[in-house]
Write a protein that holds these residues in place. Structure first.
Motif, PDB file in Angstrom:
ATOM      1  N   LEU A   1       0.986  -1.236   0.172  1.00 53.08           N
ATOM      2  CA  LEU A   1       0.390   0.224  -0.415  1.00 53.08           C
ATOM      3  C   LEU A   1       0.940   1.073   0.070  1.00 53.08           C
ATOM      4  O   LEU A   1       0.713   2.209  -0.433  1.00 53.08           O
ATOM      5  CB  LEU A   1      -0.617   0.362   1.059  1.00 53.08           C
ATOM      6  N   GLY A   2       1.885   1.082   0.874  1.00 55.58           N
ATOM      7  CA  GLY A   2       2.620   2.427   1.168  1.00 55.58           C
ATOM      8  C   GLY A   2       3.396   2.953  -0.303  1.00 55.58           C
ATOM      9  O   GLY A   2       3.951   3.807  -0.666  1.00 55.58           O
TER      10      GLY A   2
ATOM     11  N   VAL B   1       6.341   4.360   3.268  1.00 56.68           N
ATOM     12  CA  VAL B   1       6.762   3.739   2.973  1.00 56.68           C
ATOM     13  C   VAL B   1       6.487   4.875   1.692  1.00 56.68           C
ATOM     14  O   VAL B   1       6.553   5.844  -0.050  1.00 56.68           O
ATOM     15  CB  VAL B   1       6.303   2.315   2.303  1.00 56.68           C
ATOM     16  N   GLY B   2       4.926   5.355   2.252  1.00 55.01           N
ATOM     17  CA  GLY B   2       4.517   6.113   0.687  1.00 55.01           C
ATOM     18  C   GLY B   2       5.157   7.984   0.478  1.00 55.01           C
ATOM     19  O   GLY B   2       4.576   8.262  -0.202  1.00 55.01           O
ATOM     20  N   LEU B   3       5.784   7.912   1.461  1.00 55.62           N
ATOM     21  CA  LEU B   3       6.327   9.458   1.586  1.00 55.62           C
ATOM     22  C   LEU B   3       7.955   9.491   1.797  1.00 55.62           C
ATOM     23  O   LEU B   3       8.592  10.764   1.751  1.00 55.62           O
ATOM     24  CB  LEU B   3       5.382  10.479   2.755  1.00 55.62           C
ATOM     25  N   LEU B   4       8.430   8.556   1.628  1.00 52.36           N
ATOM     26  CA  LEU B   4       9.843   8.336   1.719  1.00 52.36           C
ATOM     27  C   LEU B   4      10.093   9.456   0.062  1.00 52.36           C
ATOM     28  O   LEU B   4       9.460   9.175  -0.780  1.00 52.36           O
ATOM     29  CB  LEU B   4      10.253   7.068   1.307  1.00 52.36           C
ATOM     30  N   GLY B   5      10.918  10.106   0.592  1.00 52.23           N
ATOM     31  CA  GLY B   5      11.275  11.143  -0.931  1.00 52.23           C
ATOM     32  C   GLY B   5      10.709  12.410  -0.925  1.00 52.23           C
ATOM     33  O   GLY B   5      10.892  13.107  -1.651  1.00 52.23           O
ATOM     34  N   GLU B   6       9.556  12.275  -0.212  1.00 51.23           N
ATOM     35  CA  GLU B   6       8.627  13.263  -0.680  1.00 51.23           C
ATOM     36  C   GLU B   6       8.888  14.429  -0.106  1.00 51.23           C
ATOM     37  O   GLU B   6       9.358  14.557   0.885  1.00 51.23           O
ATOM     38  CB  GLU B   6       7.290  13.146  -0.751  1.00 51.23           C
ATOM     39  N   LYS B   7       8.487  15.784  -0.706  1.00 51.83           N
ATOM     40  CA  LYS B   7       8.414  17.091  -0.070  1.00 51.83           C
ATOM     41  C   LYS B   7       7.694  16.819   1.028  1.00 51.83           C
ATOM     42  O   LYS B   7       6.341  17.452   1.030  1.00 51.83           O
ATOM     43  CB  LYS B   7       8.574  18.390  -1.445  1.00 51.83           C
TER      44      LYS B   7
END
Length: 277
Positions: A62-63, A150-156
């Protein structure tokens, strides 16, 4: 063989002979019952390898799907330019609601016969429920944290969250964890009301779709008479509001998009949303 035997006169016990009847077993405290039930529940879960694998893999899948929805702006960007933040938050809320409810919606109904038998033997209903909430609560929190990471890894991320001193990513994890806990409790409520496991499946679908609509991310809920009051009882309404408050969605989304006073990026608004959740 029994019918061929000659009847024997009934034996009348002598009250003056023989040992006295043993006293009834002492009732265990609710806390000791809860710890025993918790250990038993953990052993049941650990013995089911298929369940363990699915429980461990699902949040990563899901992430990963949420991560694919991201763009260069993430949840940040100049005011009025982020067109993807609301979509990412809606998917996060749906994953938390579905994972929380799906983990608990069969737990009580599938053990009803065991519960009734143990209840007649002195089982505390509070201890039984507390063992379920404790184990499933930990599972729900861990899964929601993995989904967010996992879903927001590396997102601003936004430059700041609603609360000073707490990173926005941590705020989102807290909101998702509490939302998953509330959805898990809602699943337990449905599991206590239905009579068979088969009847729980339609309720799971209905609850998930209702939470998507009442979250306020796809349809404007605030200010609509009847719908706004009904949404008070939906965990997704306040979970999405807390995430939107962290992401400052009222400011970052383009002009003409859905806005809500419960999304203001202030400490009071975020605490208000979490309190209702």
């Amino acid at each position: 063989y029994v019918l061929g035997q000659r009847p024997r006169p009934p034996q009348v016990p002598n009250s003056q002979e023989g040992p006295a009847a043993p006293p009834p077993p002492q009732q265990r405290s609710a806390y000791r019952q809860m710890t025993t039930l918790t250990r038993r529940y953990l052993r049941v879960i650990s013995s089911d390898r298929g369940y363990l694998v699915s429980m461990a893999v699902a949040p990563f899948i899901l992430g990963g799907l949420i991560h694919l929805l991201g763009n260069k702006q993430g949840l940040a960007g100049p005011p009025g330019t982020n067109t993807n933040a609301s979509t990412v938050l809606v998917i996060l809320v749906v994953c938390a609601c579905l994972a929380g409810a799906a983990s608990s919606i069969w737990e009580l109904v599938k053990e009803r016969s065991i519960y009734i038998r143990e209840r007649a033997a002195g089982l505390s209903s509070g201890a039984y429920l507390a063992s379920k909430v404790l184990v499933l609560g930990v599972i729900s929190v861990v899964q929601s944290v993995i989904i967010v990471y996992v879903g927001l890894l590396g997102e601003k991320m936004p430059p700041r969250g609603a609360l000073s001193g707490i990173p926005p990513l941590v705020e989102i994890m807290i909101g998702m964890a509490v939302l998953s806990l509330a959805s898990m409790c809602l699943g337990l409520l449905v599991s206590a009301l239905v009579s068979t496991s088969e009847k729980a499946v339609p309720f799971l679908v209905m609850i998930t779709f209702a939470q998507v609509i009442l979250s306020g991310g796809l349809v404007k809920v605030a200010g609509k008479a009847g719908l706004s009051e009904f949404a008070w009882f939906a965990p997704s309404r306040w979970g999405y509001a807390a995430l939107a408050s962290t992401a400052d969605l009222n400011v970052n989304t383009p002009r003409g998009a859905i806005t809500d006073p419960a999304w203001n990026q202030t400490p009071g608004t975020w605490l208000h949303d979490m309190g209702f959740l």
